[in-house]
Design an enzyme around this catalytic site. Structure first.
Site, PDB file in Angstrom:
ATOM      1  N   ARG A   1      -0.431  -9.565  13.578  1.00  0.00           N
ATOM      2  CA  ARG A   1      -0.948  -8.587  12.604  1.00  0.00           C
ATOM      3  C   ARG A   1      -1.765  -9.278  11.522  1.00  0.00           C
ATOM      4  O   ARG A   1      -2.793  -8.752  11.079  1.00  0.00           O
ATOM      5  CB  ARG A   1       0.204  -7.790  11.989  1.00  0.00           C
ATOM      6  CG  ARG A   1       0.667  -6.662  12.903  1.00  0.00           C
ATOM      7  CD  ARG A   1       2.062  -6.213  12.596  1.00  0.00           C
ATOM      8  NE  ARG A   1       2.185  -5.547  11.316  1.00  0.00           N
ATOM      9  CZ  ARG A   1       3.365  -5.373  10.696  1.00  0.00           C
ATOM     10  NH1 ARG A   1       4.484  -5.835  11.241  1.00  0.00           N
ATOM     11  NH2 ARG A   1       3.416  -4.743   9.557  1.00  0.00           N
TER      12      ARG A   1
ATOM     13  N   ARG B   1      11.012  -6.041   4.135  1.00  0.00           N
ATOM     14  CA  ARG B   1      10.925  -4.636   4.530  1.00  0.00           C
ATOM     15  C   ARG B   1      11.672  -4.382   5.844  1.00  0.00           C
ATOM     16  O   ARG B   1      12.275  -3.328   6.017  1.00  0.00           O
ATOM     17  CB  ARG B   1       9.442  -4.249   4.671  1.00  0.00           C
ATOM     18  CG  ARG B   1       9.209  -2.786   5.026  1.00  0.00           C
ATOM     19  CD  ARG B   1       7.756  -2.405   4.878  1.00  0.00           C
ATOM     20  NE  ARG B   1       6.917  -3.013   5.897  1.00  0.00           N
ATOM     21  CZ  ARG B   1       5.588  -2.942   5.913  1.00  0.00           C
ATOM     22  NH1 ARG B   1       4.951  -2.299   4.963  1.00  0.00           N
ATOM     23  NH2 ARG B   1       4.897  -3.515   6.859  1.00  0.00           N
TER      24      ARG B   1
ATOM     25  N   ARG C   1      -9.711   0.339   9.334  1.00  0.00           N
ATOM     26  CA  ARG C   1      -9.224  -1.006   9.603  1.00  0.00           C
ATOM     27  C   ARG C   1     -10.236  -1.835  10.386  1.00  0.00           C
ATOM     28  O   ARG C   1      -9.980  -3.010  10.660  1.00  0.00           O
ATOM     29  CB  ARG C   1      -7.944  -0.902  10.424  1.00  0.00           C
ATOM     30  CG  ARG C   1      -6.691  -1.387   9.721  1.00  0.00           C
ATOM     31  CD  ARG C   1      -5.533  -1.200  10.700  1.00  0.00           C
ATOM     32  NE  ARG C   1      -4.328  -1.868  10.323  1.00  0.00           N
ATOM     33  CZ  ARG C   1      -3.350  -1.284   9.631  1.00  0.00           C
ATOM     34  NH1 ARG C   1      -3.453  -0.049   9.209  1.00  0.00           N
ATOM     35  NH2 ARG C   1      -2.251  -1.956   9.376  1.00  0.00           N
TER      36      ARG C   1
ATOM     37  N   LYS D   1       0.833  -1.210   0.000  1.00  0.00           N
ATOM     38  CA  LYS D   1       0.000   0.000   0.000  1.00  0.00           C
ATOM     39  C   LYS D   1       0.867   1.259   0.000  1.00  0.00           C
ATOM     40  O   LYS D   1       0.669   2.154  -0.815  1.00  0.00           O
ATOM     41  CB  LYS D   1      -0.945   0.010   1.204  1.00  0.00           C
ATOM     42  CG  LYS D   1      -1.905  -1.174   1.247  1.00  0.00           C
ATOM     43  CD  LYS D   1      -2.926  -1.069   2.368  1.00  0.00           C
ATOM     44  CE  LYS D   1      -2.349  -1.177   3.764  1.00  0.00           C
ATOM     45  NZ  LYS D   1      -1.835  -2.504   4.131  1.00  0.00           N
TER      46      LYS D   1
ATOM     47  N   ARG E   1      11.510  -1.233  10.937  1.00  0.00           N
ATOM     48  CA  ARG E   1      10.348  -1.054  11.813  1.00  0.00           C
ATOM     49  C   ARG E   1      10.296  -2.163  12.848  1.00  0.00           C
ATOM     50  O   ARG E   1      10.364  -3.345  12.505  1.00  0.00           O
ATOM     51  CB  ARG E   1       9.067  -1.109  10.963  1.00  0.00           C
ATOM     52  CG  ARG E   1       8.584   0.245  10.519  1.00  0.00           C
ATOM     53  CD  ARG E   1       7.451   0.116   9.540  1.00  0.00           C
ATOM     54  NE  ARG E   1       6.297  -0.616  10.069  1.00  0.00           N
ATOM     55  CZ  ARG E   1       5.168  -0.768   9.400  1.00  0.00           C
ATOM     56  NH1 ARG E   1       5.043  -0.249   8.187  1.00  0.00           N
ATOM     57  NH2 ARG E   1       4.172  -1.442   9.913  1.00  0.00           N
TER      58      ARG E   1
HETATM   59  P1  ADP Z   1       1.168  -2.189   7.546  1.00  0.00           P
HETATM   60  O1  ADP Z   1       1.886  -1.445   6.468  1.00  0.00           O
HETATM   61  O2  ADP Z   1       1.932  -3.339   8.071  1.00  0.00           O
HETATM   62  O3  ADP Z   1      -0.251  -2.468   7.204  1.00  0.00           O
HETATM   63  P2  ADP Z   1       0.702   0.244   9.060  1.00  0.00           P
HETATM   64  O4  ADP Z   1       1.892   1.110   8.931  1.00  0.00           O
HETATM   65  O5  ADP Z   1      -0.506   0.595   8.244  1.00  0.00           O
HETATM   66  O6  ADP Z   1       1.145  -1.253   8.827  1.00  0.00           O
HETATM   67  O7  ADP Z   1       0.253   0.183  10.596  1.00  0.00           O
HETATM   68  C1  ADP Z   1       1.151  -0.217  11.612  1.00  0.00           C
HETATM   69  C2  ADP Z   1       0.383  -0.428  12.925  1.00  0.00           C
HETATM   70  O8  ADP Z   1      -0.243   0.806  13.321  1.00  0.00           O
HETATM   71  C3  ADP Z   1      -0.767  -1.430  12.854  1.00  0.00           C
HETATM   72  O9  ADP Z   1      -0.318  -2.767  13.044  1.00  0.00           O
HETATM   73  C4  ADP Z   1      -1.665  -0.942  14.014  1.00  0.00           C
HETATM   74  O10 ADP Z   1      -1.147  -1.344  15.265  1.00  0.00           O
HETATM   75  C5  ADP Z   1      -1.521   0.567  13.930  1.00  0.00           C
HETATM   76  N1  ADP Z   1      -2.573   1.163  13.069  1.00  0.00           N
HETATM   77  C6  ADP Z   1      -2.395   1.741  11.849  1.00  0.00           C
HETATM   78  N2  ADP Z   1      -3.566   2.142  11.330  1.00  0.00           N
HETATM   79  C7  ADP Z   1      -4.525   1.809  12.249  1.00  0.00           C
HETATM   80  C8  ADP Z   1      -5.935   1.941  12.289  1.00  0.00           C
HETATM   81  N3  ADP Z   1      -6.636   2.488  11.282  1.00  0.00           N
HETATM   82  N4  ADP Z   1      -6.598   1.484  13.396  1.00  0.00           N
HETATM   83  C9  ADP Z   1      -5.931   0.938  14.410  1.00  0.00           C
HETATM   84  N5  ADP Z   1      -4.598   0.761  14.425  1.00  0.00           N
HETATM   85  C10 ADP Z   1      -3.887   1.185  13.364  1.00  0.00           C
END
Ligand code: ADP
Length: 190
Positions: A146, A128, A89, A14, A134
């Site tokens: 996750r 990554r 989410r 994404k 990260r």
């Molecule tokens: P990825 O690229 O792995 O999907 P993100 O960078 O989007 O990860 O998100 C990292 C973490 O931040 C998630 O695992 C969650 O803990 C938190 N997070 C991000 N967006 C949300 C959301 N919309 N609602 C709740 N938690 C979130």
């Protein structure tokens, strides 16, 4: 304003795809994950609260991310729309987004869903981890949580947006360029 949702499991690409989309379509990229990581880096109270949840592979409370999104919508001007990455989410977040947009008689334009199988999620995240460093990418248990959180809490959004006729799925297993071309073909229609 256009409101695109970039949807898909962790590691689907994404963030990678978002950067070229925002330029091409003059959109503001809003990644809730990035906003949260900034809060953590700044050592804010919100960041402190989010860190343990993110490190465990859990979601942060809906109200926190909803507040972040609403403040971006209020403050960002001069764009054709927004590209939401990592939000919504949960179905509660999706409903909150609908309510936010309804206040100005607006609605979600389209959901662009990038799909990859679970085995590929792990491969991509591990790759990554070696590049971006990260914390939540480096630990196997966090990654498993996750993936589980995605299936339990986020995947139901597929049905939510299908019912509204807004869901569009793209095969995310190809190269970055192949996936980008498919996303552009789709977004050109809106
Ligand atoms: P990825 O690229 O792995 O999907 P993100 O960078 O989007 O990860 O998100 C990292 C973490 O931040 C998630 O695992 C969650 O803990 C938190 N997070 C991000 N967006 C949300 C959301 N919309 N609602 C709740 N938690 C979130």
């Amino acid at each position: 304003m256009k409101y695109f949702i970039l949807f898909g499991p962790p590691g689907a690409g994404k963030g990678t795809q978002a950067s070229s989309m925002v330029e091409k379509y003059n959109l503001r990229h809003i990644s809730t994950g990035e906003l949260l990581r900034k809060e953590i880096a700044a050592g804010s109270e919100l960041g402190l609260k989010a860190k343990s949840l993110i490190d465990a592979g859990a979601l942060v409370p809906d109200e926190i991310v909803e507040g972040m999104i609403e403040s971006e919508f209020r403050t960002v001007k001069g764009v054709a729309g927004f590209l939401l990455d990592g939000f919504p989410r949960t179905t509660a977040q999706a409903a909150a987004l609908d309510d936010m947009l309804a206040k100005t008689s607006e609605e979600v334009t389209a959901v662009v869903s990038i799909m990859i199988p679970d085995e590929m999620i792990r491969e991509r995240i591990k790759h990554r981890a070696s590049i971006e460093g990260r914390a939540d990418d480096a630990n196997d248990e966090t990654i498993s949580n996750r993936i589980k959180t995605y299936h339990d809490k986020t995947e139901p959004l597929v049905g939510y947006y299908k019912a509204k006729g807004k869901y569009h799925e793209i095969d995310g297993t190809g190269t970055i360029e192949e996936v980008r071309a498919k996303i552009c073909d789709l977004m050109d229609r809106f």
